[in-house]
Design a protein around this motif. Sequence first.
Motif, mmCIF file in Angstrom:
data_model
loop_
_atom_site.group_PDB
_atom_site.id
_atom_site.type_symbol
_atom_site.label_atom_id
_atom_site.label_comp_id
_atom_site.label_asym_id
_atom_site.label_seq_id
_atom_site.Cartn_x
_atom_site.Cartn_y
_atom_site.Cartn_z
ATOM 1 N N ARG A 7 0.839 -1.190 0.000
ATOM 2 C CA ARG A 7 0.000 0.000 0.000
ATOM 3 C C ARG A 7 0.878 1.246 0.000
ATOM 4 O O ARG A 7 1.763 1.390 0.841
ATOM 5 N N ARG A 8 0.660 2.113 -0.964
ATOM 6 C CA ARG A 8 1.378 3.379 -0.995
ATOM 7 C C ARG A 8 0.800 4.300 0.080
ATOM 8 O O ARG A 8 -0.392 4.284 0.354
ATOM 9 N N SER A 9 1.655 5.097 0.707
ATOM 10 C CA SER A 9 1.184 5.988 1.763
ATOM 11 C C SER A 9 0.213 7.017 1.197
ATOM 12 O O SER A 9 0.314 7.425 0.050
ATOM 13 N N ALA A 10 -0.734 7.428 2.047
ATOM 14 C CA ALA A 10 -1.712 8.432 1.631
ATOM 15 C C ALA A 10 -1.015 9.735 1.263
ATOM 16 O O ALA A 10 -1.446 10.444 0.357
ATOM 17 N N LEU A 11 0.078 10.064 1.955
ATOM 18 C CA LEU A 11 0.804 11.297 1.685
ATOM 19 C C LEU A 11 1.414 11.260 0.284
ATOM 20 O O LEU A 11 1.340 12.242 -0.465
ATOM 21 N N ALA A 12 1.994 10.126 -0.096
ATOM 22 C CA ALA A 12 2.564 9.996 -1.442
ATOM 23 C C ALA A 12 1.477 10.126 -2.502
ATOM 24 O O ALA A 12 1.690 10.747 -3.548
ATOM 25 N N ASP A 13 0.317 9.555 -2.242
ATOM 26 C CA ASP A 13 -0.795 9.671 -3.189
ATOM 27 C C ASP A 13 -1.201 11.128 -3.374
ATOM 28 O O ASP A 13 -1.531 11.563 -4.481
ATOM 29 N N GLN A 14 -1.202 11.882 -2.287
ATOM 30 C CA GLN A 14 -1.559 13.299 -2.375
ATOM 31 C C GLN A 14 -0.540 14.078 -3.200
ATOM 32 O O GLN A 14 -0.908 14.950 -3.991
ATOM 33 N N ASN A 49 11.964 11.541 0.358
ATOM 34 C CA ASN A 49 11.585 10.211 -0.127
ATOM 35 C C ASN A 49 10.170 10.202 -0.696
ATOM 36 O O ASN A 49 9.877 9.481 -1.655
ATOM 37 N N THR A 50 9.285 11.007 -0.111
ATOM 38 C CA THR A 50 7.909 11.078 -0.602
ATOM 39 C C THR A 50 7.881 11.710 -1.988
ATOM 40 O O THR A 50 7.173 11.235 -2.892
ATOM 41 N N GLU A 53 9.311 9.248 -4.498
ATOM 42 C CA GLU A 53 8.356 8.184 -4.817
ATOM 43 C C GLU A 53 7.294 8.687 -5.795
ATOM 44 O O GLU A 53 6.927 7.993 -6.751
#
Length: 226
Positions: A7-14, A49-50, A53
Amino acid sequence: MPLTSPRRSALADQVIAQLRAQITSGEWPVGSRIPTEQQLVEQLGVARNTVREAVRALAHNGLLDIRQGSGTYVLATSELAGVMHRRFADAETGHVSELRSALEASAARLAAQRRTERDIANLDAALDRRERAWESGDADAFVEADATLHLAVVAASHNPVLAELYADLGQVLRAFLRADVGEELRPEQYVDHARLVEAIRAGDGDTAATEAAGHAFSWCFSVPPA
């Protein structure tokens, strides 16, 4: 143990969503270099890193091109456009011309049947811009003006699926046209598009389709009017 999807972090998705919005909105045009990794970290207020990614995810989807030592550039405005760019970048010119001919002939025939007064005004403006770009001798400006005219023809078809497909393919077509034009415009390269616009204006679908189909194969065979 069965495999599970990471699961990709919600922060990275944002962050991915924000970067994609910059691209699809045109804030970062195709071909432009996006802010550096450090600049993005500072602007977004997230960890390096975010950002890394998110940029890698968009590069994987074909929207960005990471060039070591140079930066990261916008490659396409949608995932489908990115896929097309990768898929057709090394295609034979003749095959791309056949695809372009088929799409534009269909669009021109529909445009002749469905065009509105607004469409005609857009076509006239795009044709005038194309002529002025040719006269200026600016090869890059001419390629963009030519592409704009063809997009106007497709838009006049009032088929949103065809228009979206053609727009996603547009960067591939621009790249082939740009390579064909070269660094400078030459008289023998000129292809008249006035007959196409007039056929659409007159509601003559057969002539419009014939004109549009031929343009894909005749970039270098016509001479401009005196």
